[in-house]
Design a protein around this motif. Sequence first.
Motif, PDB file in Angstrom:
ATOM      1  N   ALA A 124     -39.013  45.767 -61.641  1.00 55.05           N
ATOM      2  CA  ALA A 124     -39.014  44.375 -61.188  1.00 55.05           C
ATOM      3  C   ALA A 124     -38.350  44.262 -59.819  1.00 55.05           C
ATOM      4  N   GLY A 125     -37.305  45.067 -59.606  1.00 56.21           N
ATOM      5  CA  GLY A 125     -36.642  45.045 -58.316  1.00 56.21           C
ATOM      6  C   GLY A 125     -37.549  45.495 -57.186  1.00 56.21           C
ATOM      7  N   LEU A 126     -38.352  46.511 -57.440  1.00 57.31           N
ATOM      8  CA  LEU A 126     -39.291  46.988 -56.416  1.00 57.31           C
ATOM      9  C   LEU A 126     -40.304  45.919 -56.057  1.00 57.31           C
ATOM     10  N   GLU A 127     -40.783  45.182 -57.059  1.00 54.71           N
ATOM     11  CA  GLU A 127     -41.756  44.125 -56.806  1.00 54.71           C
ATOM     12  C   GLU A 127     -41.155  43.043 -55.913  1.00 54.71           C
ATOM     13  N   VAL A 128     -39.892  42.707 -56.172  1.00 50.35           N
ATOM     14  CA  VAL A 128     -39.228  41.712 -55.329  1.00 50.35           C
ATOM     15  C   VAL A 128     -39.047  42.253 -53.918  1.00 50.35           C
TER      16      VAL A 128
ATOM     17  N   SER B 226     -27.104  25.674 -45.156  1.00 52.07           N
ATOM     18  CA  SER B 226     -26.722  26.570 -44.076  1.00 52.07           C
ATOM     19  C   SER B 226     -25.305  26.292 -43.604  1.00 52.07           C
ATOM     20  N   THR B 227     -24.566  27.340 -43.292  1.00 49.93           N
ATOM     21  CA  THR B 227     -23.206  27.202 -42.759  1.00 49.93           C
ATOM     22  C   THR B 227     -23.190  27.487 -41.262  1.00 49.93           C
ATOM     23  N   GLY B 228     -24.358  27.669 -40.668  1.00 51.81           N
ATOM     24  CA  GLY B 228     -24.443  27.997 -39.256  1.00 51.81           C
ATOM     25  C   GLY B 228     -24.530  29.486 -39.017  1.00 51.81           C
ATOM     26  N   GLU B 229     -24.175  30.284 -39.998  1.00 47.97           N
ATOM     27  CA  GLU B 229     -24.243  31.746 -39.921  1.00 47.97           C
ATOM     28  C   GLU B 229     -25.428  32.223 -40.742  1.00 47.97           C
ATOM     29  N   ALA B 230     -26.188  33.168 -40.183  1.00 48.73           N
ATOM     30  CA  ALA B 230     -27.320  33.721 -40.921  1.00 48.73           C
ATOM     31  C   ALA B 230     -26.781  34.629 -42.020  1.00 48.73           C
ATOM     32  N   ALA B 231     -26.825  34.157 -43.240  1.00 51.10           N
ATOM     33  CA  ALA B 231     -26.287  34.928 -44.361  1.00 51.10           C
ATOM     34  C   ALA B 231     -27.179  36.122 -44.671  1.00 51.10           C
ATOM     35  N   ALA B 232     -26.551  37.236 -45.070  1.00 48.16           N
ATOM     36  CA  ALA B 232     -27.301  38.419 -45.477  1.00 48.16           C
ATOM     37  C   ALA B 232     -28.009  38.121 -46.801  1.00 48.16           C
ATOM     38  N   ARG B 233     -29.285  38.439 -46.866  1.00 46.54           N
ATOM     39  CA  ARG B 233     -30.097  38.128 -48.035  1.00 46.54           C
ATOM     40  C   ARG B 233     -30.092  39.331 -48.986  1.00 46.54           C
ATOM     41  N   LEU B 234     -29.604  39.106 -50.214  1.00 46.40           N
ATOM     42  CA  LEU B 234     -29.394  40.193 -51.151  1.00 46.40           C
ATOM     43  C   LEU B 234     -30.303  40.094 -52.369  1.00 46.40           C
ATOM     44  N   LEU B 235     -30.650  41.250 -52.897  1.00 44.37           N
ATOM     45  CA  LEU B 235     -31.307  41.376 -54.194  1.00 44.37           C
ATOM     46  C   LEU B 235     -30.372  42.173 -55.085  1.00 44.37           C
ATOM     47  N   VAL B 236     -30.020  41.628 -56.246  1.00 39.85           N
ATOM     48  CA  VAL B 236     -29.152  42.311 -57.201  1.00 39.85           C
ATOM     49  C   VAL B 236     -30.000  42.753 -58.388  1.00 39.85           C
ATOM     50  N   VAL B 237     -29.993  44.059 -58.660  1.00 36.86           N
ATOM     51  CA  VAL B 237     -30.801  44.622 -59.742  1.00 36.86           C
ATOM     52  C   VAL B 237     -29.867  45.257 -60.767  1.00 36.86           C
TER      53      VAL B 237
ATOM     54  N   LEU C 161     -28.900  45.828 -54.033  1.00 39.29           N
ATOM     55  CA  LEU C 161     -27.835  46.422 -54.836  1.00 39.29           C
ATOM     56  C   LEU C 161     -28.441  46.875 -56.152  1.00 39.29           C
ATOM     57  N   LEU C 162     -28.324  48.166 -56.454  1.00 43.63           N
ATOM     58  CA  LEU C 162     -29.004  48.753 -57.601  1.00 43.63           C
ATOM     59  C   LEU C 162     -28.036  49.311 -58.627  1.00 43.63           C
ATOM     60  N   ASP C 163     -28.173  48.870 -59.869  1.00 45.55           N
ATOM     61  CA  ASP C 163     -27.448  49.497 -60.962  1.00 45.55           C
ATOM     62  C   ASP C 163     -28.004  50.913 -61.145  1.00 45.55           C
ATOM     63  N   ILE C 164     -27.179  51.820 -61.653  1.00 41.36           N
ATOM     64  CA  ILE C 164     -27.623  53.195 -61.853  1.00 41.36           C
ATOM     65  C   ILE C 164     -28.513  53.318 -63.089  1.00 41.36           C
TER      66      ILE C 164
ATOM     67  N   LEU D 255     -22.992  35.898 -47.397  1.00 38.21           N
ATOM     68  CA  LEU D 255     -23.859  36.595 -48.336  1.00 38.21           C
ATOM     69  C   LEU D 255     -24.640  35.584 -49.159  1.00 38.21           C
ATOM     70  N   GLN D 256     -25.909  35.872 -49.372  1.00 36.79           N
ATOM     71  CA  GLN D 256     -26.736  34.999 -50.202  1.00 36.79           C
ATOM     72  C   GLN D 256     -27.607  35.843 -51.119  1.00 36.79           C
ATOM     73  N   VAL D 257     -27.390  35.731 -52.413  1.00 38.52           N
ATOM     74  CA  VAL D 257     -28.232  36.424 -53.380  1.00 38.52           C
ATOM     75  C   VAL D 257     -29.501  35.602 -53.536  1.00 38.52           C
ATOM     76  N   VAL D 258     -30.593  36.095 -52.989  1.00 42.86           N
ATOM     77  CA  VAL D 258     -31.846  35.335 -53.004  1.00 42.86           C
ATOM     78  C   VAL D 258     -32.725  35.690 -54.187  1.00 42.86           C
ATOM     79  N   ALA D 259     -32.417  36.791 -54.878  1.00 43.29           N
ATOM     80  CA  ALA D 259     -33.226  37.172 -56.033  1.00 43.29           C
ATOM     81  C   ALA D 259     -32.445  38.136 -56.909  1.00 43.29           C
ATOM     82  N   GLU D 260     -32.833  38.180 -58.186  1.00 42.54           N
ATOM     83  CA  GLU D 260     -32.254  39.097 -59.154  1.00 42.54           C
ATOM     84  C   GLU D 260     -33.382  39.792 -59.908  1.00 42.54           C
ATOM     85  N   ALA D 261     -33.068  40.934 -60.488  1.00 41.62           N
ATOM     86  CA  ALA D 261     -34.036  41.634 -61.322  1.00 41.62           C
ATOM     87  C   ALA D 261     -33.282  42.418 -62.384  1.00 41.62           C
ATOM     88  N   ALA D 262     -33.935  42.601 -63.540  1.00 46.67           N
ATOM     89  CA  ALA D 262     -33.284  43.243 -64.680  1.00 46.67           C
ATOM     90  C   ALA D 262     -33.636  44.715 -64.838  1.00 46.67           C
TER      91      ALA D 262
END
Length: 235
Positions: free
Chosen positions: A58-62, A16-27, A72-75, A47-54
């Motif tokens: 899989a992204g919906l399940e996360v 932790s840096t003392g700031e609540a980082a935004a929790r991201l999912l990258v798909v 963040l969603l790829d097209i 910013l904190q990438v807490v999960a990824e999906a291919a």
Amino acid sequence: MGAHGDTGQERPSRPSTGEAAARLLVVDDDALVRAGLVAILQTDPGLQVVAEAADGQAGLEVARARRLDLVLLDIRMPRLDGLRTLEQLRHDRPDLPAAMLTTFADEDYISEAVELGAMGFLLKSDEPRELITMVRAIAAGGAAFSPRVASWLIRSEATARLRRTRTARTAVADLTPRQREILGVLATGASNAEIARTLHLADGTVKQYLKALFDRLGVTNRVQAAILAHEAGLR
């Protein structure tokens, strides 16, 4: 790194840096591109990438299982593309912001993504600092679009507004003087009784006029008629 099989891969938390980082999912189905995006985003302590999906499935399940601030969603992805994933997200998690990632500014994709509720449309070719700034803005509840995408949206909206104005003016021009008069009063938000009083008509007569007016304009209710009147410049 990346998602394996049908589920997304979680990432370890960082100190932790003392700031609540935004929790991201990258798909994104491209593992190398995904890794590059994650590396860029992780350079910002907010910013904190807490999960990824291919893929989108899989992204919906996360997204259904994890506490997230932004997806963040790829097209273009296998199994479920970004647009269909966004559509399902708006149903499952309407409170969860989502932004689209792509390598090109495709106008059809931009238009549909905005209609589906995307809060951002980011190009993978954007400068790292621009990507971080835009992602932070969206995660904080705002909206952000790559400059090229924003430029297209402005042009598109201006064109659409001009088209609506021309269509509305053409429709109004075909009305009788009395119909235009009634439409002008209706556009102020007046009720049937108020229209009747203003134009010295019986309530039943107003109802008949409105039915014929709606048919002539091709609308189904007074709200649509009022919007058309404003677009035509009656009010």
